[in-house]
Design a protein around this motif. Sequence first.
Motif, PDB file in Angstrom:
ATOM      1  N   ARG A  55      -7.592 -18.513  46.397  1.00 37.93           N
ATOM      2  CA  ARG A  55      -8.863 -19.226  46.204  1.00 37.93           C
ATOM      3  C   ARG A  55      -9.197 -19.311  44.712  1.00 37.93           C
ATOM      4  NH1 ARG A  55     -13.994 -17.372  45.330  1.00 37.93           N
ATOM      5  NH2 ARG A  55     -15.708 -18.782  45.911  1.00 37.93           N
ATOM      6  N   THR A  56      -9.104 -18.171  44.032  1.00 35.92           N
ATOM      7  CA  THR A  56      -9.416 -18.136  42.601  1.00 35.92           C
ATOM      8  C   THR A  56      -8.496 -19.085  41.820  1.00 35.92           C
ATOM      9  OG1 THR A  56     -10.110 -15.841  42.812  1.00 35.92           O
ATOM     10  CG2 THR A  56      -9.625 -16.605  40.592  1.00 35.92           C
ATOM     11  N   ALA A  57      -7.196 -19.009  42.122  1.00 40.42           N
ATOM     12  CA  ALA A  57      -6.235 -19.863  41.421  1.00 40.42           C
ATOM     13  C   ALA A  57      -6.553 -21.338  41.642  1.00 40.42           C
ATOM     14  CB  ALA A  57      -4.823 -19.536  41.880  1.00 40.42           C
ATOM     15  N   GLU A  58      -6.895 -21.683  42.899  1.00 36.76           N
ATOM     16  CA  GLU A  58      -7.212 -23.087  43.193  1.00 36.76           C
ATOM     17  C   GLU A  58      -8.460 -23.545  42.450  1.00 36.76           C
ATOM     18  OE1 GLU A  58      -7.201 -23.571  47.477  1.00 36.76           O
ATOM     19  OE2 GLU A  58      -5.072 -22.987  47.453  1.00 36.76           O
ATOM     20  N   LEU A  59      -9.456 -22.675  42.428  1.00 34.12           N
ATOM     21  CA  LEU A  59     -10.688 -23.031  41.712  1.00 34.12           C
ATOM     22  C   LEU A  59     -10.406 -23.251  40.222  1.00 34.12           C
ATOM     23  CD1 LEU A  59     -13.321 -20.632  43.352  1.00 34.12           C
ATOM     24  CD2 LEU A  59     -13.274 -23.135  43.497  1.00 34.12           C
ATOM     25  N   LEU A  60      -9.589 -22.385  39.672  1.00 38.35           N
ATOM     26  CA  LEU A  60      -9.274 -22.520  38.239  1.00 38.35           C
ATOM     27  C   LEU A  60      -8.575 -23.854  37.957  1.00 38.35           C
ATOM     28  CD1 LEU A  60      -8.082 -18.865  37.503  1.00 38.35           C
ATOM     29  CD2 LEU A  60     -10.139 -19.954  36.590  1.00 38.35           C
ATOM     30  N   TYR A  63     -10.928 -26.701  38.081  1.00 37.77           N
ATOM     31  CA  TYR A  63     -11.744 -26.812  36.866  1.00 37.77           C
ATOM     32  C   TYR A  63     -10.884 -27.094  35.629  1.00 37.77           C
ATOM     33  CZ  TYR A  63     -16.184 -25.841  39.079  1.00 37.77           C
ATOM     34  OH  TYR A  63     -17.313 -25.946  39.836  1.00 37.77           O
ATOM     35  N   GLY A  64      -9.640 -27.455  35.872  1.00 38.25           N
ATOM     36  CA  GLY A  64      -8.847 -28.008  34.773  1.00 38.25           C
ATOM     37  C   GLY A  64      -7.790 -27.109  34.169  1.00 38.25           C
ATOM     38  N   ALA A  65      -7.673 -25.849  34.645  1.00 34.46           N
ATOM     39  CA  ALA A  65      -6.680 -24.968  34.037  1.00 34.46           C
ATOM     40  C   ALA A  65      -5.292 -25.612  34.085  1.00 34.46           C
ATOM     41  CB  ALA A  65      -6.656 -23.618  34.744  1.00 34.46           C
ATOM     42  N   LEU A  66      -4.572 -25.492  32.997  1.00 35.21           N
ATOM     43  CA  LEU A  66      -3.265 -26.139  32.865  1.00 35.21           C
ATOM     44  C   LEU A  66      -2.212 -25.404  33.683  1.00 35.21           C
ATOM     45  CD1 LEU A  66      -1.412 -28.134  31.215  1.00 35.21           C
ATOM     46  CD2 LEU A  66      -1.170 -26.287  29.557  1.00 35.21           C
ATOM     47  N   GLU A  67      -2.277 -24.094  33.673  1.00 36.68           N
ATOM     48  CA  GLU A  67      -1.245 -23.303  34.318  1.00 36.68           C
ATOM     49  C   GLU A  67      -1.904 -22.038  34.865  1.00 36.68           C
ATOM     50  OE1 GLU A  67       1.952 -22.667  31.607  1.00 36.68           O
ATOM     51  OE2 GLU A  67       3.134 -21.492  33.021  1.00 36.68           O
ATOM     52  N   VAL A  68      -1.654 -21.754  36.147  1.00 33.63           N
ATOM     53  CA  VAL A  68      -2.212 -20.535  36.739  1.00 33.63           C
ATOM     54  C   VAL A  68      -1.088 -19.798  37.451  1.00 33.63           C
ATOM     55  CG1 VAL A  68      -3.938 -19.563  38.304  1.00 33.63           C
ATOM     56  CG2 VAL A  68      -4.432 -21.703  37.107  1.00 33.63           C
ATOM     57  N   VAL A  69      -0.918 -18.535  37.131  1.00 40.88           N
ATOM     58  CA  VAL A  69       0.105 -17.731  37.794  1.00 40.88           C
ATOM     59  C   VAL A  69      -0.585 -16.579  38.516  1.00 40.88           C
ATOM     60  CG1 VAL A  69       2.040 -16.163  37.408  1.00 40.88           C
ATOM     61  CG2 VAL A  69       1.979 -18.358  36.253  1.00 40.88           C
ATOM     62  N   GLY A 153     -16.994 -21.608  42.033  1.00 40.49           N
ATOM     63  CA  GLY A 153     -16.099 -22.224  41.060  1.00 40.49           C
ATOM     64  C   GLY A 153     -16.751 -22.376  39.694  1.00 40.49           C
ATOM     65  N   ALA A 154     -18.010 -22.829  39.717  1.00 36.58           N
ATOM     66  CA  ALA A 154     -18.714 -23.058  38.451  1.00 36.58           C
ATOM     67  C   ALA A 154     -18.888 -21.750  37.686  1.00 36.58           C
ATOM     68  CB  ALA A 154     -20.068 -23.702  38.723  1.00 36.58           C
ATOM     69  N   GLU A 155     -19.277 -20.712  38.448  1.00 40.33           N
ATOM     70  CA  GLU A 155     -19.510 -19.424  37.797  1.00 40.33           C
ATOM     71  C   GLU A 155     -18.200 -18.864  37.232  1.00 40.33           C
ATOM     72  OE1 GLU A 155     -21.340 -15.003  38.795  1.00 40.33           O
ATOM     73  OE2 GLU A 155     -21.263 -16.501  40.416  1.00 40.33           O
ATOM     74  N   LEU A 156     -17.144 -18.994  38.026  1.00 39.28           N
ATOM     75  CA  LEU A 156     -15.830 -18.511  37.596  1.00 39.28           C
ATOM     76  C   LEU A 156     -15.376 -19.237  36.325  1.00 39.28           C
ATOM     77  CD1 LEU A 156     -13.291 -16.773  38.380  1.00 39.28           C
ATOM     78  CD2 LEU A 156     -12.454 -18.837  39.545  1.00 39.28           C
ATOM     79  N   ALA A 157     -15.497 -20.566  36.364  1.00 41.90           N
ATOM     80  CA  ALA A 157     -15.061 -21.368  35.217  1.00 41.90           C
ATOM     81  C   ALA A 157     -15.856 -21.001  33.971  1.00 41.90           C
ATOM     82  CB  ALA A 157     -15.221 -22.854  35.530  1.00 41.90           C
ATOM     83  N   GLU A 158     -17.152 -20.817  34.172  1.00 38.06           N
ATOM     84  CA  GLU A 158     -18.017 -20.477  33.039  1.00 38.06           C
ATOM     85  C   GLU A 158     -17.609 -19.133  32.425  1.00 38.06           C
ATOM     86  OE1 GLU A 158     -22.629 -19.480  32.583  1.00 38.06           O
ATOM     87  OE2 GLU A 158     -22.230 -21.099  34.023  1.00 38.06           O
ATOM     88  N   THR A 159     -17.338 -18.161  33.297  1.00 43.24           N
ATOM     89  CA  THR A 159     -16.958 -16.826  32.827  1.00 43.24           C
ATOM     90  C   THR A 159     -15.634 -16.868  32.075  1.00 43.24           C
ATOM     91  OG1 THR A 159     -18.042 -15.914  34.769  1.00 43.24           O
ATOM     92  CG2 THR A 159     -16.609 -14.426  33.546  1.00 43.24           C
ATOM     93  N   VAL A 160     -14.662 -17.567  32.668  1.00 45.84           N
ATOM     94  CA  VAL A 160     -13.331 -17.653  32.046  1.00 45.84           C
ATOM     95  C   VAL A 160     -13.427 -18.339  30.687  1.00 45.84           C
ATOM     96  CG1 VAL A 160     -11.088 -18.820  32.256  1.00 45.84           C
ATOM     97  CG2 VAL A 160     -12.001 -17.504  34.177  1.00 45.84           C
ATOM     98  N   LEU A 161     -14.201 -19.391  30.629  1.00 44.06           N
ATOM     99  CA  LEU A 161     -14.346 -20.125  29.378  1.00 44.06           C
ATOM    100  C   LEU A 161     -15.026 -19.268  28.306  1.00 44.06           C
ATOM    101  CD1 LEU A 161     -13.873 -22.828  27.999  1.00 44.06           C
ATOM    102  CD2 LEU A 161     -16.124 -23.570  28.802  1.00 44.06           C
TER     103      LEU A 161
END
Length: 389
Positions: A55-60, A63-69, A153-161
């Motif tokens: 779920r986390t990987a898909e959300l990332l 939100y535009g992440a280029l590569e998620v492992v 998703g929004a919260e996750l993206a915001e935190t990662v950014l």
Amino acid sequence: MAADPGTERSNEITFTLGPEHGSQSPATAAASRDESPLAGLRVVVADHDIGLRRRTAELLREYGALEVVETDDRERFRTVLRTRPRAESGWHVALWDRELESDPGGLAEFLNACRHEFPGTAFVLTTDEVSTTAAVAALRGRASEIVTRRASGAELAETVLRAFRDRQQDREEVRADRKPFRMLVVGAHPDDAEIGAGGTIHRRVQAGWEVTVLTMSHGAVGGDPDERVAEAHEAVNSLGATLVLEDLPDGGIPDNVETVRRIERVVQRVRPDVVLVHSENDTHQDHRAVYRATVSAARGVERFACYQSPSATVDFAPNRFAGLRETDLEAKLTSIHTHGSQAKTRAYLRDDLLRATARYWSRFTREYYAEPLELLRVSGLVWQENSDE
Ligand SMILES: [Zn+2]
């Protein structure tokens, strides 16, 4: 720059340099694009629960992440982080599930070790709920951020950014502290700096230093003045340095406050880490006047040394020897030739003498050539006796 081993000697003039400025990360520009705030980012997601991990990987990605492992294992996490060379700016953000390491001490230790090994990566601790204990764990592991594993998703993206940007800012501040060394070489006449320290100037420029040459007069009367000025600039530029040319009278450079002020202005502008100038042990009155004025003008500079001019007396007593490579010596000779009118007429500017002099001083170094320096002052902590660039 080519590898340059074996120049360390306790009596050589050597310095360390900060590393090359790192390549800029791609996500700075991308960050402003609202629809995909994580564009360009490479993220590693570690979570013990396969469902939440997916779920986390898909959300990332959403939100535009280029590569998620994804991974659920400590060793694999580090292996993944190692897969991308730092030259490619590595992994930008890594999410680590707190549940993967139940012992709090072990968790802090693990995160600290990761942070140390992957300084370009921002670490985010994920947890079932953001409690005080979890926050303390993040703090102890020096994670950039903490977020719940079920964040939107929004919260996750915001935190990662946010984690990514903070990390990037830290890195830029570190880099800003490591500016290239700056050297100021002061001479009374055009060609003095080149004759006394041309090889050292060339070598330091090659190593990434910013070198400024300050020449206090336009040189001897005779010849086309404009041509001499052009030659002076060309000679210094050929070494990779920048020339500041003053116009005090050749042969009558005053040993007074005016000369000090002119040098001071350049010192304030250049803010050099090291200053080189004529020696006091010199028969030329202009050289001595410039030496004395520079001692006053550069009183705040950490390192101060004197180069040898052809008019130096037998009292010139060098205690540092700047090793030179063949290319440095060639560059020195070329720059001296650029002062066409001078070089042809002066016996002390003959190539064989300049070469033999540099060859002679090399006996104090492990290199083939050297330029001698009287080191008058070293203060501060930056001087490194046993390491070269
Ligand atoms: Zn001179």
